[in-house]
Scaffold this motif. Structure first.
Motif, PDB file in Angstrom:
ATOM      1  N   VAL A  95       0.858  -1.180   0.000  1.00 46.41           N
ATOM      2  CA  VAL A  95       0.000   0.000   0.000  1.00 46.41           C
ATOM      3  C   VAL A  95       0.894   1.231   0.000  1.00 46.41           C
ATOM      4  CG1 VAL A  95      -1.943  -1.113   1.153  1.00 46.41           C
ATOM      5  CG2 VAL A  95      -0.161  -0.040   2.523  1.00 46.41           C
ATOM      6  N   SER A  96       0.336   2.363  -0.357  1.00 45.80           N
ATOM      7  CA  SER A  96       1.118   3.590  -0.489  1.00 45.80           C
ATOM      8  C   SER A  96       1.234   4.325   0.840  1.00 45.80           C
ATOM      9  CB  SER A  96       0.464   4.516  -1.512  1.00 45.80           C
ATOM     10  OG  SER A  96      -0.797   4.971  -1.019  1.00 45.80           O
ATOM     11  N   ASP A  97       2.153   5.290   0.874  1.00 45.77           N
ATOM     12  CA  ASP A  97       2.286   6.147   2.051  1.00 45.77           C
ATOM     13  C   ASP A  97       0.977   6.862   2.361  1.00 45.77           C
ATOM     14  OD1 ASP A  97       4.903   5.433   2.345  1.00 45.77           O
ATOM     15  OD2 ASP A  97       5.755   7.377   1.803  1.00 45.77           O
ATOM     16  N   SER A  98       0.290   7.329   1.331  1.00 44.36           N
ATOM     17  CA  SER A  98      -0.949   8.073   1.560  1.00 44.36           C
ATOM     18  C   SER A  98      -2.024   7.188   2.168  1.00 44.36           C
ATOM     19  CB  SER A  98      -1.451   8.693   0.251  1.00 44.36           C
ATOM     20  OG  SER A  98      -1.706   7.696  -0.720  1.00 44.36           O
ATOM     21  N   GLU A  99      -2.078   5.927   1.765  1.00 41.77           N
ATOM     22  CA  GLU A  99      -3.055   5.006   2.343  1.00 41.77           C
ATOM     23  C   GLU A  99      -2.747   4.726   3.808  1.00 41.77           C
ATOM     24  OE1 GLU A  99      -4.561   1.932  -0.959  1.00 41.77           O
ATOM     25  OE2 GLU A  99      -2.379   2.215  -1.012  1.00 41.77           O
ATOM     26  N   VAL A 100      -1.463   4.527   4.124  1.00 45.64           N
ATOM     27  CA  VAL A 100      -1.089   4.303   5.522  1.00 45.64           C
ATOM     28  C   VAL A 100      -1.344   5.565   6.343  1.00 45.64           C
ATOM     29  CG1 VAL A 100       0.790   3.695   7.092  1.00 45.64           C
ATOM     30  CG2 VAL A 100       0.613   2.559   4.878  1.00 45.64           C
ATOM     31  N   GLY A 101      -1.003   6.728   5.759  1.00 45.33           N
ATOM     32  CA  GLY A 101      -1.248   7.989   6.456  1.00 45.33           C
ATOM     33  C   GLY A 101      -2.718   8.201   6.762  1.00 45.33           C
ATOM     34  N   ALA A 102      -3.585   7.869   5.811  1.00 46.82           N
ATOM     35  CA  ALA A 102      -5.028   8.002   6.037  1.00 46.82           C
ATOM     36  C   ALA A 102      -5.498   7.040   7.130  1.00 46.82           C
ATOM     37  CB  ALA A 102      -5.780   7.738   4.735  1.00 46.82           C
ATOM     38  N   ALA A 103      -4.937   5.837   7.157  1.00 37.68           N
ATOM     39  CA  ALA A 103      -5.305   4.870   8.196  1.00 37.68           C
ATOM     40  C   ALA A 103      -4.869   5.361   9.569  1.00 37.68           C
ATOM     41  CB  ALA A 103      -4.669   3.517   7.884  1.00 37.68           C
ATOM     42  N   ILE A 104      -3.700   5.988   9.642  1.00 39.90           N
ATOM     43  CA  ILE A 104      -3.226   6.550  10.906  1.00 39.90           C
ATOM     44  C   ILE A 104      -4.178   7.654  11.380  1.00 39.90           C
ATOM     45  CG2 ILE A 104      -1.390   7.929  11.966  1.00 39.90           C
ATOM     46  CD1 ILE A 104       0.618   6.339  10.247  1.00 39.90           C
ATOM     47  N   GLU A 105      -4.632   8.477  10.450  1.00 41.26           N
ATOM     48  CA  GLU A 105      -5.582   9.537  10.801  1.00 41.26           C
ATOM     49  C   GLU A 105      -6.871   8.953  11.357  1.00 41.26           C
ATOM     50  OE1 GLU A 105      -5.406  12.917  10.787  1.00 41.26           O
ATOM     51  OE2 GLU A 105      -3.256  12.608  10.456  1.00 41.26           O
ATOM     52  N   ARG A 106      -7.299   7.809  10.813  1.00 42.08           N
ATOM     53  CA  ARG A 106      -8.539   7.190  11.282  1.00 42.08           C
ATOM     54  C   ARG A 106      -8.425   6.675  12.708  1.00 42.08           C
ATOM     55  NH1 ARG A 106      -8.487   4.772   6.159  1.00 42.08           N
ATOM     56  NH2 ARG A 106      -8.029   2.696   7.012  1.00 42.08           N
ATOM     57  N   ALA A 107      -7.201   6.502  13.186  1.00 38.08           N
ATOM     58  CA  ALA A 107      -7.025   6.021  14.564  1.00 38.08           C
ATOM     59  C   ALA A 107      -7.499   7.053  15.582  1.00 38.08           C
ATOM     60  CB  ALA A 107      -5.555   5.674  14.814  1.00 38.08           C
ATOM     61  N   GLY A 108      -7.696   8.279  15.129  1.00 37.55           N
ATOM     62  CA  GLY A 108      -8.149   9.322  16.033  1.00 37.55           C
ATOM     63  C   GLY A 108      -7.003   9.917  16.815  1.00 37.55           C
ATOM     64  N   PRO A 109      -7.262  10.811  17.743  1.00 38.40           N
ATOM     65  CA  PRO A 109      -6.180  11.404  18.528  1.00 38.40           C
ATOM     66  C   PRO A 109      -5.419  10.340  19.306  1.00 38.40           C
ATOM     67  CG  PRO A 109      -8.256  12.586  18.845  1.00 38.40           C
ATOM     68  CD  PRO A 109      -8.580  11.324  18.118  1.00 38.40           C
ATOM     69  N   PHE A 110      -4.094  10.388  19.221  1.00 39.72           N
ATOM     70  CA  PHE A 110      -3.279   9.471  20.017  1.00 39.72           C
ATOM     71  C   PHE A 110      -2.011  10.198  20.435  1.00 39.72           C
ATOM     72  CE2 PHE A 110      -2.302   8.777  15.553  1.00 39.72           C
ATOM     73  CZ  PHE A 110      -0.910   8.739  15.512  1.00 39.72           C
ATOM     74  N   ASP A 111      -1.300   9.606  21.405  1.00 40.11           N
ATOM     75  CA  ASP A 111      -0.183  10.295  22.054  1.00 40.11           C
ATOM     76  C   ASP A 111       1.189   9.876  21.542  1.00 40.11           C
ATOM     77  OD1 ASP A 111      -1.806  11.754  24.090  1.00 40.11           O
ATOM     78  OD2 ASP A 111      -2.350   9.708  24.645  1.00 40.11           O
ATOM     79  N   GLY A 112       1.281   8.756  20.879  1.00 38.27           N
ATOM     80  CA  GLY A 112       2.576   8.302  20.402  1.00 38.27           C
ATOM     81  C   GLY A 112       2.478   6.958  19.717  1.00 38.27           C
ATOM     82  N   TYR A 113       3.624   6.540  19.172  1.00 37.16           N
ATOM     83  CA  TYR A 113       3.713   5.256  18.476  1.00 37.16           C
ATOM     84  C   TYR A 113       4.524   4.259  19.303  1.00 37.16           C
ATOM     85  CZ  TYR A 113       2.562   8.004  14.256  1.00 37.16           C
ATOM     86  OH  TYR A 113       1.971   8.827  13.334  1.00 37.16           O
ATOM     87  N   VAL A 114       4.161   2.997  19.177  1.00 41.88           N
ATOM     88  CA  VAL A 114       5.058   1.896  19.518  1.00 41.88           C
ATOM     89  C   VAL A 114       5.458   1.272  18.186  1.00 41.88           C
ATOM     90  CG1 VAL A 114       5.362  -0.295  20.714  1.00 41.88           C
ATOM     91  CG2 VAL A 114       3.918   1.489  21.732  1.00 41.88           C
ATOM     92  N   LEU A 115       6.700   1.476  17.779  1.00 38.93           N
ATOM     93  CA  LEU A 115       7.200   0.947  16.506  1.00 38.93           C
ATOM     94  C   LEU A 115       7.747  -0.452  16.769  1.00 38.93           C
ATOM     95  CD1 LEU A 115       8.936   4.157  15.103  1.00 38.93           C
ATOM     96  CD2 LEU A 115       6.585   3.344  14.745  1.00 38.93           C
ATOM     97  N   ASN A 116       6.988  -1.437  16.350  1.00 40.87           N
ATOM     98  CA  ASN A 116       7.247  -2.824  16.718  1.00 40.87           C
ATOM     99  C   ASN A 116       8.141  -3.500  15.683  1.00 40.87           C
ATOM    100  OD1 ASN A 116       6.811  -5.192  18.379  1.00 40.87           O
ATOM    101  ND2 ASN A 116       5.519  -5.957  16.731  1.00 40.87           N
ATOM    102  N   SER A 117       9.452  -3.508  15.948  1.00 41.41           N
ATOM    103  CA  SER A 117      10.467  -4.084  15.078  1.00 41.41           C
ATOM    104  C   SER A 117      10.699  -3.193  13.849  1.00 41.41           C
ATOM    105  CB  SER A 117      10.113  -5.511  14.662  1.00 41.41           C
ATOM    106  OG  SER A 117      11.235  -6.199  14.184  1.00 41.41           O
ATOM    107  N   VAL A 118      11.713  -3.536  13.053  1.00 34.62           N
ATOM    108  CA  VAL A 118      12.182  -2.625  12.011  1.00 34.62           C
ATOM    109  C   VAL A 118      11.429  -2.761  10.700  1.00 34.62           C
ATOM    110  CG1 VAL A 118      14.520  -2.535  12.955  1.00 34.62           C
ATOM    111  CG2 VAL A 118      13.968  -4.235  11.209  1.00 34.62           C
ATOM    112  N   GLN A 119      10.742  -3.884  10.459  1.00 32.49           N
ATOM    113  CA  GLN A 119      10.221  -4.139   9.120  1.00 32.49           C
ATOM    114  C   GLN A 119       9.147  -3.116   8.725  1.00 32.49           C
ATOM    115  OE1 GLN A 119      10.604  -6.504  11.477  1.00 32.49           O
ATOM    116  NE2 GLN A 119      12.179  -7.832  10.585  1.00 32.49           N
TER     117      GLN A 119
END
Length: 390
Positions: A95-119
């Motif tokens: 999927v594209s960056d824009s699709e992932v970005g839109a999905a992140i926006e749908r998560a609603g307000p949040f305080d931070g990320y947990v980046l789970n492993s490097v992949q």
């Protein structure tokens, strides 16, 4: 506190691999700390998320190299070379960056990320710069890639793994540098990633189940030793090769060994007691049928979940020292040896005198220390994390 847990594969409840078992333990610990966790990532084809209300699925994807067609492997390789991404990360660029970005926006307000492993973090790295992050390093991936290069059978594989090692090293350095805090699964990985100070990182002791497994008494012993794993994963394959080629020849010919799990086509053993049994319906029942569990890791980083499961079940084991990385508490019925002949001798001795222990104390200790480490990391996340525990 609301955190977005960004991962390659979202939980589907199956816990079919060590990666999925670790993820379940970490997410559960975050929730015990009072964090609202929303998971974002891909899912295996034909599966459904185990917690759909708190999961954002980007699509179904099979990232296993061993099951991919030659055409798919060449496509991944070409994309990796053109994009400058690792082979592992480019698989997730479905999927594209824009699709992932839109999905992140749908998560609603949040305080931070947990980046789970490097992949996953490496595949969409620039999208995770707008909030503070915690980085979870399951392994020191660049070191594992170097070991894989050294063990590769062809020049092409050596070159491919060497490229992965170079890219992974710089990627891991960036993710660690940008993170408010880093979690590793083994103590030695903190120094290997350059985050050894206590204000930068902590080790997460893991468990394989939410509650301690109940002992089965009496156990029915059907074979002398049992191993189960994903043997197509290169660090696991290196350990299995060591066991079959170095240790097994020292075992008596009637010593019965059963090896379960996804197996490369070129694995074999001349020992008459070795049997490859493929997938088994119940992994715990399978290992409980063995007198002793060989813990055979000789490569890789991070923690060995099979070691933790063996200790939780209270089963006798013989372990290489590499199999104990990330584990501070070794039960009395675990013997450690890196010498193949001594390893085989310890297996025969343990099988002749089976001594189970109560694994619940190990499980309780792991949970207590896991929760303490999670709390420390959340406090380092910034003002929001500090307010949670104020």
């Amino acid at each position: 506190m609301h955190l977005l847990f960004a991962t390659s594969i979202v939980p589907d409840g199956a816990l079919a691999s060590g990666y999925e078992i670790a993820n379940a333990a970490i997410i559960a610990a975050l929730r015990r700390a009072g964090v609202r966790v929303t998971v974002i990532g891909f899912i295996w084809p034909g599966k459904a998320p185990s917690d759909p209300e708190n999961t954002i699925v980007l699509g179904a994807i099979d990232v296993r190299t061993e099951s991919a067609s030659a055409r798919q492997k060449l496509a991944w390789l070409g994309k990796a070379m053109l994009s400058g991404l690792t082979f592992a990360s480019v698989k997730l660029r479905a999927v594209s960056d824009s699709e992932v970005g839109a999905a992140i926006e749908r998560a609603g307000p949040f305080d931070g990320y947990v980046l789970n492993s490097v992949q996953f973090a490496g595949a969409f790295e620039k999208l995770f710069a707008n909030h503070p992050s915690i980085f979870v390093a399951h392994n020191v991936e660049h070191a594992s890639a170097r070991e894989n290069a050294a063990a590769a059978n062809s020049r092409f594989q050596r070159l491919l793994f060497a490229r992965e090692a170079r890219l992974l090293k710089t990627m891991e350095e960036r993710l660690c540098r940008r993170a408010c805090f880093v979690f590793t699964l083994a103590e030695e990985d903190r120094a290997a990633l350059g985050v050894a100070s206590d204000d930068r990182s902590a080790v997460l002791p893991l468990v394989t189940t939410a509650t301690a497994p109940k002992p089965v008494k009496p156990r029915r012993i059907d074979y002398d030793a049992a191993l189960i794993g994903t043997w197509t994963w290169q660090p696991n394959r290196i350990g299995l090769d060591w066991f079959l080629e170095k240790a097994v020849p020292h075992l008596r010919r009637n010593f019965r060994i059963r090896i379960a799990g996804n197996m490369p086509s070129d694995i074999s053993s001349a020992h008459p007691g070795v049997e490859f049994v493929g997938r088994v319906p119940d992994a715990q029942a399978f290992v409980r049928g063995a007198a002793v569990i060989p813990l055979i890791s000789t490569a890789g980083s991070g923690v060995q979940l099979k070691t933790i499961e063996t200790f939780e079940l209270g089963l006798p084991s013989v372990a290489t020292s590499r199999s104990l990385r990330g584990i501070d508490h070794r039960p009395a019925n675990c013997v450690v040896s890196d010498d193949p002949a001594a390893f085989a001798g310890a297996l025969e001795a343990a099988a002749a005198d089976v001594r189970d222990v109560d694994g619940s104390a190990f499980h309780r200790r792991q949970i207590k220390e896991l929760d303490a480490a999670i709390r420390l990391g959340l406090e380092r996340l910034g003002p929001v994390g500090q307010e949670v525990f104020a």
